[in-house]
Design an enzyme around this catalytic site. Structure first.
Site, PDB file in Angstrom:
ATOM      1  N   CYS A  93      48.608-104.626  66.335  1.00 55.20           N
ATOM      2  CA  CYS A  93      49.655-103.570  65.609  1.00 55.20           C
ATOM      3  C   CYS A  93      49.444-102.483  64.501  1.00 55.20           C
ATOM      4  CB  CYS A  93      51.036-104.337  64.228  1.00 55.20           C
ATOM      5  SG  CYS A  93      51.694-105.663  65.521  1.00 55.20           S
ATOM      6  N   HIS A 119      48.892-100.012  59.611  1.00 52.98           N
ATOM      7  CA  HIS A 119      49.850-100.319  60.470  1.00 52.98           C
ATOM      8  C   HIS A 119      51.395 -99.802  61.137  1.00 52.98           C
ATOM      9  CE1 HIS A 119      53.004-103.954  61.893  1.00 52.98           C
ATOM     10  NE2 HIS A 119      51.643-105.417  61.512  1.00 52.98           N
ATOM     11  N   ASP A 127      51.724 -99.595  51.189  1.00 51.03           N
ATOM     12  CA  ASP A 127      52.036-101.462  51.920  1.00 51.03           C
ATOM     13  C   ASP A 127      50.915-102.203  51.835  1.00 51.03           C
ATOM     14  OD1 ASP A 127      51.974-103.632  53.873  1.00 51.03           O
ATOM     15  OD2 ASP A 127      51.367-102.118  55.559  1.00 51.03           O
TER      16      ASP A 127
END
Length: 420
Positions: free
Chosen positions: A374, A128, A205
């Site tokens: 994204c 991302h 993440d």
């Protein structure tokens, strides 16, 4: 919360989500954009409202009863986050606005103080933007070098290439747990073990994993992990950073101001103990309390049950999509039980642009995502301008997938006639 054994998980929880009973263009809403943000159950909404209606006050600063109650709820939510991801200490949980802020905190507090010219940061092409741009900025300021792991033919993290890419120069490995575009589940335990073998730090993440199945930071053995509340049934504007205690203790503050201080003098200041050292200013109190409520809600269902049910939906979604000849799905295929990838499907449909597809599906009450999600570098790597994405949650149903597939087929038929 008590569930009867005769209903699917979605049947048991849908009454908790008022928005799911709305209509779009006089048609029932089918919300399949959960990877972008989840819907919020009444339990969470009521918790947020109760804070503002019943004990709205600032935390840590007042001797009066409202402040004490708000502080207890705010810090109690931190305990819930720590337990939810199996952190070793509540001091390892830092509230942030979102995962992006959490990554920036690590980038500027740790990265700016530990990276030198020639040091290497390893990311992947599927990251991302939130896990690319901060490291680009830090690399520009420190002289560090970014390297990127590419994809296997199955469009998953290329572990073998990673093993060749990492070296004694590597100071940080930062990767997504589950890709929000490919749906692949990266082998974070193995990646982390390899990173640590070379003395590198490891950041995960977990925005797309924490809401969907059990995540254990001690088992992963990551140095940091980030997540956003709004993807896990909590409000927007709240997320968290997990960091190993000794590592957070070694990091200087990211923001300065109130709350994060011990003593302030005209020429210097001393800082509060963890985790408050990183939480400058009045925090998102109501949102943090509501994050705790969201964790209560998810835990009352059980993350194992959520994962199992979403796997069933994933298998069904792929079965239906694969029957449409124009559809090309990206990322690894699930097995027959829907395991092996996340509950989402990013796809293209021949010459039909993803934005056009999403717009027409919206007219049928079906909400999906379109664009680059994204992940522009990933889309460039795959040679794509955009993809459409249907992403599921535990409150979705097979019937909603049927509505989506029917609308998708009709939309593609429309474009086939239009383009003919």
């Amino acid at each position: 919360m008590t569930f009867t054994p005769t209903k699917t998980l979605a049947d048991k929880v849908r009454a908790d989500f008022p928005i799911l009973h709305q209509e779009v263009n006089e048609k029932p809403l089918v919300y399949l954009d959960n990877a972008a943000t989840s819907q919020k159950p009444l339990f969470v909404l009521n918790t947020l409202r109760d804070y503002y209606e019943q004990y709205n006050a600032n935390v840590h600063r007042g001797a009066h009863s409202l402040s004490a109650k708000a502080t207890d709820a705010y810090e109690g939510a931190r305990d819930k986050v720590a337990k939810f991801i199996n952190a070793a200490s509540r001091q390892e949980i830092v509230y942030t606005r979102n995962a992006s802020e959490a990554i920036n905190l690590v980038a500027y507090s740790w990265g700016m103080n530990n990276l030198q010219p020639g040091d290497e940061i390893i990311l992947s092409v599927m990251e991302h933007h939130s896990n690319i741009v901060p490291w680009q900025l830090v690399a520009q300021k420190t002289g560090a070098v970014l390297k990127f792991v590419e994809l296997t033919p199955e469009e998953t993290f290329d572990l073998e290439q990673f093993k060749k890419l990492i070296s004694e120069k590597t100071k940080l490995v930062s990767v997504v747990h589950i890709s929000n575009a490919l749906g692949c589940i990266n082998p974070v335990e193995e990646i982390g073990a390899i990173a640590h073998k070379y003395g590198a730090k490891f950041l995960v993440d977990a925005c797309q994993s924490v809401p969907h199945y059990p995540v254990d930071v001690q088992k992963i053995d990551c140095d940091w992990l980030v997540a956003s509340g709004h993807k896990m049934c909590a409000p927007t504007g709240i997320g968290f950073l997990y960091g190993k205690l000794e590592l957070l203790e070694s990091m200087p503050p990211f923001f300065g101001g109130g709350e994060m201080i011990a003593e302030v003098y005209l020429d210097h200041s001393t800082y509060a103990e963890l985790p408050h050292k990183f939480e400058a200013g009045t925090p998102a109190i109501g949102e943090a309390i509501a994050l705790g409520a969201a964790i209560d809600y998810l835990s009352s269902i059980g993350m194992d049950k959520i994962h199992a049910y979403e796997a069933e939906l994933t298998a069904y979604l792929f079965q239906q999509l694969e029957q449409i000849p124009q559809i090309r799905i990206y990322g690894p295929k699930p097995n027959a039980k829907g395991e092996g990838r996340a509950a989402l499907a990013s796809f293209t449909a021949g010459e039909v642009h993803a934005n056009d597809l999403s717009t027409l599906l919206d007219q049928e009450g079906v909400a999906i995502r379109s664009g680059h999600h994204c992940t522009q570098p990933l889309h460039r790597y795959l040679g794509l301008a955009a993809t459409a994405r249907a992403s599921l949650s535990f409150y979705n149903t097979r019937e909603e997938i049927d509505i989506f597939i029917k609308a998708l087929k009709e939309t593609l038929d429309f474009f086939a006639g239009f383009l003919a």
